[in-house]
Design an enzyme around this catalytic site. Structure first.
Site, PDB file in Angstrom:
ATOM      1  N   ASP A   8       0.439  -1.785   0.377  1.00 10.20           N
ATOM      2  CA  ASP A   8       0.451   0.130  -0.044  1.00 10.20           C
ATOM      3  C   ASP A   8       0.883   1.183  -0.008  1.00 10.20           C
ATOM      4  OD1 ASP A   8      -2.027  -1.567   0.622  1.00 10.20           O
ATOM      5  OD2 ASP A   8      -2.733  -1.668   2.065  1.00 10.20           O
ATOM      6  N   ASP A  49       0.232   9.405   6.829  1.00  8.39           N
ATOM      7  CA  ASP A  49       0.368   7.913   7.630  1.00  8.39           C
ATOM      8  C   ASP A  49       1.613   7.268   8.890  1.00  8.39           C
ATOM      9  OD1 ASP A  49      -1.706   6.336   6.428  1.00  8.39           O
ATOM     10  OD2 ASP A  49      -0.421   6.693   4.166  1.00  8.39           O
ATOM     11  N   GLU A  80      -1.301  -1.093  10.790  1.00  9.72           N
ATOM     12  CA  GLU A  80      -1.262  -1.220   9.301  1.00  9.72           C
ATOM     13  C   GLU A  80       0.585  -1.197   8.672  1.00  9.72           C
ATOM     14  OE1 GLU A  80      -3.677   1.785   6.352  1.00  9.72           O
ATOM     15  OE2 GLU A  80      -3.481   0.037   5.580  1.00  9.72           O
ATOM     16  N   GLU A  81       0.626   0.331   9.495  1.00 12.91           N
ATOM     17  CA  GLU A  81       1.675   1.021   8.690  1.00 12.91           C
ATOM     18  C   GLU A  81       3.297  -0.551   9.508  1.00 12.91           C
ATOM     19  OE1 GLU A  81       1.759   2.877   6.497  1.00 12.91           O
ATOM     20  OE2 GLU A  81      -0.390   3.416   7.423  1.00 12.91           O
ATOM     21  N   ASP A 101      -4.684   1.476  12.460  1.00 11.11           N
ATOM     22  CA  ASP A 101      -4.971   1.920  11.449  1.00 11.11           C
ATOM     23  C   ASP A 101      -4.509   3.518  11.956  1.00 11.11           C
ATOM     24  OD1 ASP A 101      -5.151   2.804   9.011  1.00 11.11           O
ATOM     25  OD2 ASP A 101      -6.547   2.270   7.593  1.00 11.11           O
ATOM     26  N   LEU A 133      -3.597   6.307  10.293  1.00  8.18           N
ATOM     27  CA  LEU A 133      -4.818   7.386   9.249  1.00  8.18           C
ATOM     28  C   LEU A 133      -5.519   6.229   7.682  1.00  8.18           C
ATOM     29  CD1 LEU A 133      -4.175  10.122   9.814  1.00  8.18           C
ATOM     30  CD2 LEU A 133      -3.494  10.524   7.558  1.00  8.18           C
ATOM     31  N   ASP A 134      -6.244   6.270   8.714  1.00  7.76           N
ATOM     32  CA  ASP A 134      -7.280   5.877   7.601  1.00  7.76           C
ATOM     33  C   ASP A 134      -7.565   6.796   6.781  1.00  7.76           C
ATOM     34  OD1 ASP A 134      -9.575   3.896   6.720  1.00  7.76           O
ATOM     35  OD2 ASP A 134     -11.175   5.013   6.963  1.00  7.76           O
ATOM     36  N   GLU A 163      -9.631  -2.573  10.915  1.00  8.94           N
ATOM     37  CA  GLU A 163     -10.810  -2.051  10.043  1.00  8.94           C
ATOM     38  C   GLU A 163     -12.019  -2.475  10.136  1.00  8.94           C
ATOM     39  OE1 GLU A 163      -8.739   0.874   6.828  1.00  8.94           O
ATOM     40  OE2 GLU A 163      -8.928  -1.835   5.868  1.00  8.94           O
TER      41      GLU A 163
END
Ligand code: F6P
Length: 345
Positions: A62, A68, A90-91, A109, A111-112, A272
């Protein structure tokens, strides 16, 4: 419960003298502090050095924007001094073990919706707090039922924090002086009968038959089997869509589709779909893949994707019936399906 209560007062009320609850409350308070910091960055944008530019890709491929990565660092440093066993983001390719003996673990997450950063639209932070199992390596391989708390923050015209501690959902808004979240909607319930749906319609030719059927019926409106007109929304920011559903009802769909890499949809199960599903159910709604309840799913991998259909309960159920139906066309035209008020939602 009092409107206007600060988040901290609500957390103190929840935790009382219970040590597990205290750990959850401390983690939520730390995440809220991180959110206040991120909110300041999103509000100031380029003035705070936020460009919305691509910095690279995460291990799952991604695109990562500058915010982010900054949001990830802010959250990690905010949680660092608390009793948290494992932190997943997520990162980060893998979960990070912080404090082996701690009773809770957190997935975020940071920064969605980050493709919205440089368009001045809403973005957010999503989090899920789970009980740490005896085998620490399986911390995020538990079903959604292992969640003790979940929430998300929307950085929009207002910065709002939506929280479930397992008994209903409360909505807080960051006060204008910017240092405390205040309760604005205690025990929010998703309205049942809103005629709004949200889907990225540009993927229509790739959808599976039940999704095609559902959306076709919405678009046919008062002339079709649903016998009422619908309105469509697509913000491209899961947190903003979820906030709208909580306040106004409707349904959100990010289904699996036939594009390469989308056979399990786009959204991530652990940080998420699981937290969103927990919130939806606690607010009287539902969340499903079309075939299965999201909270029943046990992740196979940290960054696993999953189809997500969530919102007003009867709308989600209608879609599940379409997935179950071997002959969608005749099912949709069956008098029971088309005409009974219950099924028209
Ligand atoms: O998590 C990724 C995300 O940005 C969600 O916030 C949003 O719902 C979705 O992706 C948008 O995807 P697309 O750009 O395919 O419409």
């Amino acid at each position: 419960m009092n409107e206007g209560l600060t988040l901290q007062e609500r957390l103190d009320e929840f935790s009382a003298s219970d040590s597990l609850r205290r750990a959850i409350a401390d983690a939520v308070a730390a995440l809220a502090q991180a959110a206040i910091h991120i909110s300041g960055l999103t509000r100031r944008g380029a003035l705070a050095g936020v460009t919305g530019q691509t910095e690279g890709r995460n291990t799952d491929g991604d695109i990562q924007k500058d915010l982010d990565l900054r949001a990830d660092r802010i959250i990690r440093s905010a949680l660092g001094s608390f009793a948290i066993a494992v932190l997943a983001s997520e990162e980060m390719a893998k979960p990070e073990i912080l404090n082996r003996g701690a009773a809770i673990s957190v997935a975020v997450d940071p920064l969605d919706g980050s493709s919205n950063i440089n368009t001045n639209m809403s973005v957010g932070t999503i989090f899920s707090i789970v009980r740490t199992p005896a085998d620490i390596d399986t911390t995020f391989m538990q079903s959604g039922e292992a969640q003790l708390a979940a929430g998300f923050v929307v950085y929009g015209p207002q910065t709002s924090l939506v929280l479930t501690l397992g008994r209903g959902v409360d909505v807080f808004t960051l006060d204008s002086d910017g240092d405390a979240f205040r309760l604005i909607r205690p025990m929010i319930q998703i309205p049942a009968d809103t005629a709004e749906f949200a889907i990225n319609a540009s993927n229509q030719r790739h959808w599976e038959a039940p999704i095609q059927a559902y959306i076709e019926d919405c678009i046919a409106g008062a002339d079709g089997v649903r016998r009422k007109d619908f309105n469509m929304r697509w913000i491209g920011s899961l947190v903003a869509e979820a906030y709208r559903i909580l306040t106004r009802g409707g349904i959100f769909l990010y289904p699996a589709d036939a594009r390469d890499g989308y056979s399990e949809g786009r959204l991530r199960l652990v940080y998420e779909a699981h937290p969103m599903a927990f919130i939806m159910e606690q607010a009287g709604g539902a969340a499903s893949t079309g075939h299965a309840r999201i909270l029943d799913l046990v992740p196979r991998a940290l960054h696993q994707r999953v189809p997500l259909i969530m919102g007003s309960r009867e709308k989600v159920r209608r879609l599940e019936r379409l997935y179950m139906s071997p002959d969608i066309k005749s099912e949709r035209n069956a008098p029971l399906f088309a005409n009974r008020g219950l099924f028209r939602n």
